[in-house]
Design a protein around this motif. Structure first.
Motif, PDB file in Angstrom:
ATOM      1  N   SER A   6      -8.686  18.602 -31.997  1.00  0.00           N
ATOM      2  CA  SER A   6      -9.789  19.094 -31.188  1.00  0.00           C
ATOM      3  C   SER A   6      -9.577  20.575 -30.908  1.00  0.00           C
ATOM      4  CB  SER A   6      -9.849  18.330 -29.863  1.00  0.00           C
ATOM      5  OG  SER A   6     -10.763  18.954 -28.994  1.00  0.00           O
ATOM      6  N   PRO A   7     -10.625  21.401 -31.016  1.00  0.00           N
ATOM      7  CA  PRO A   7     -10.431  22.831 -30.760  1.00  0.00           C
ATOM      8  C   PRO A   7     -10.134  23.141 -29.291  1.00  0.00           C
ATOM      9  CG  PRO A   7     -12.723  22.355 -31.250  1.00  0.00           C
ATOM     10  CD  PRO A   7     -11.966  21.091 -31.476  1.00  0.00           C
ATOM     11  N   PHE A   8     -10.273  22.174 -28.404  1.00  0.00           N
ATOM     12  CA  PHE A   8     -10.042  22.399 -26.978  1.00  0.00           C
ATOM     13  C   PHE A   8      -8.735  21.760 -26.496  1.00  0.00           C
ATOM     14  CE2 PHE A   8     -14.633  22.004 -27.734  1.00  0.00           C
ATOM     15  CZ  PHE A   8     -14.977  23.326 -27.518  1.00  0.00           C
ATOM     16  N   ASN A   9      -7.796  21.474 -27.405  1.00  0.00           N
ATOM     17  CA  ASN A   9      -6.586  20.765 -27.008  1.00  0.00           C
ATOM     18  C   ASN A   9      -5.477  21.673 -26.487  1.00  0.00           C
ATOM     19  OD1 ASN A   9      -5.584  21.937 -29.301  1.00  0.00           O
ATOM     20  ND2 ASN A   9      -5.077  20.041 -30.325  1.00  0.00           N
ATOM     21  N   SER A  52      -3.178  26.977 -29.916  1.00  0.00           N
ATOM     22  CA  SER A  52      -3.910  28.135 -30.433  1.00  0.00           C
ATOM     23  C   SER A  52      -4.126  28.041 -31.938  1.00  0.00           C
ATOM     24  CB  SER A  52      -3.174  29.423 -30.098  1.00  0.00           C
ATOM     25  OG  SER A  52      -1.904  29.439 -30.718  1.00  0.00           O
ATOM     26  N   HIS A  53      -3.162  27.498 -32.686  1.00  0.00           N
ATOM     27  CA  HIS A  53      -3.328  27.442 -34.134  1.00  0.00           C
ATOM     28  C   HIS A  53      -4.420  26.453 -34.546  1.00  0.00           C
ATOM     29  CE1 HIS A  53      -0.072  24.625 -33.110  1.00  0.00           C
ATOM     30  NE2 HIS A  53      -0.608  23.851 -34.018  1.00  0.00           N
ATOM     31  N   ARG A  92      -7.192  26.086 -32.892  1.00  0.00           N
ATOM     32  CA  ARG A  92      -8.417  26.882 -32.712  1.00  0.00           C
ATOM     33  C   ARG A  92      -8.602  27.855 -33.883  1.00  0.00           C
ATOM     34  NH1 ARG A  92     -13.350  26.720 -31.203  1.00  0.00           N
ATOM     35  NH2 ARG A  92     -14.152  28.797 -30.974  1.00  0.00           N
ATOM     36  N   HIS A 107      -9.881  25.874 -36.757  1.00  0.00           N
ATOM     37  CA  HIS A 107     -11.282  25.559 -36.509  1.00  0.00           C
ATOM     38  C   HIS A 107     -12.157  26.761 -36.853  1.00  0.00           C
ATOM     39  CE1 HIS A 107     -14.909  24.804 -34.065  1.00  0.00           C
ATOM     40  NE2 HIS A 107     -14.673  23.546 -34.387  1.00  0.00           N
ATOM     41  N   ASP A 108     -11.727  27.951 -36.464  1.00  0.00           N
ATOM     42  CA  ASP A 108     -12.501  29.156 -36.764  1.00  0.00           C
ATOM     43  C   ASP A 108     -12.565  29.432 -38.267  1.00  0.00           C
ATOM     44  OD1 ASP A 108     -13.049  29.546 -34.109  1.00  0.00           O
ATOM     45  OD2 ASP A 108     -11.433  30.995 -33.797  1.00  0.00           O
TER      46      ASP A 108
END
Length: 151
Positions: A107-110, A113-114, A116, A119-120
């Motif tokens: 999940s991108p909100f977990n 940072s990696h 996220r 995800h990007d």
């Protein structure tokens, strides 16, 4: 009796080896055809595809071509970067990185940072900021963005 069993086993083994040889030959024929088809495909860079899409004007009732397009092509990626890389540059689409620990989920909100960053890389935005130019944007998913003033 034992000679009959030996003969039967010899026939069965020969049949099995013949079927393995035949199936391997068929797989190799299929792989050869796939290899030829891949050679025939034209490899185009992402920039060329984006240029083709940006030049096409899609018919849409919500697009007003009299309004200016706020998304412009990034001069760094169009002129500067190809000059820096040279004509023999080959893009390698592999992403390799080291992790300090394993995330619990993707999940991108977990909080990792990696995750996220991954995800990007997979989910582009509507427009990308120009490289080194303040408050100017280029197309990424959208090919046109218009400023409409409400009266």
């Amino acid at each position: 009796m034992s000679q009959i069993v030996k003969l039967l086993l010899l026939i069965l083994t020969s049949g099995f080896l013949a079927s393995v040889w035949w199936s391997t030959r068929e797989v190799e024929k299929g792989l050869g055809q796939i290899h030829q088809q891949l050679k025939q495909l034209e490899v185009r860079s992402e920039r060329e595809v984006q240029k083709e899409l940006s030049h096409k004007r899609l018919s849409n009732p919500y697009i007003d071509h009299s309004l200016p397009n706020l998304l412009t092509e990034d001069p760094f990626y169009n002129t500067t970067l190809p000059g820096l890389l040279g004509p023999n540059f080959q893009f390698s689409p592999l992403w390799r990185s080291a992790l300090g620990q394993q995330p619990a989920n993707l999940s991108p909100f977990n909080g990792f940072s990696h995750v996220r960053i991954w995800h990007d890389l997979c989910i582009p935005s509507v427009g990308a900021q120009h490289f080194g130019i303040y408050e100017t944007y280029g197309p990424q998913i959208a090919y046109r963005m218009e400023e409409r003033v409400r009266e």
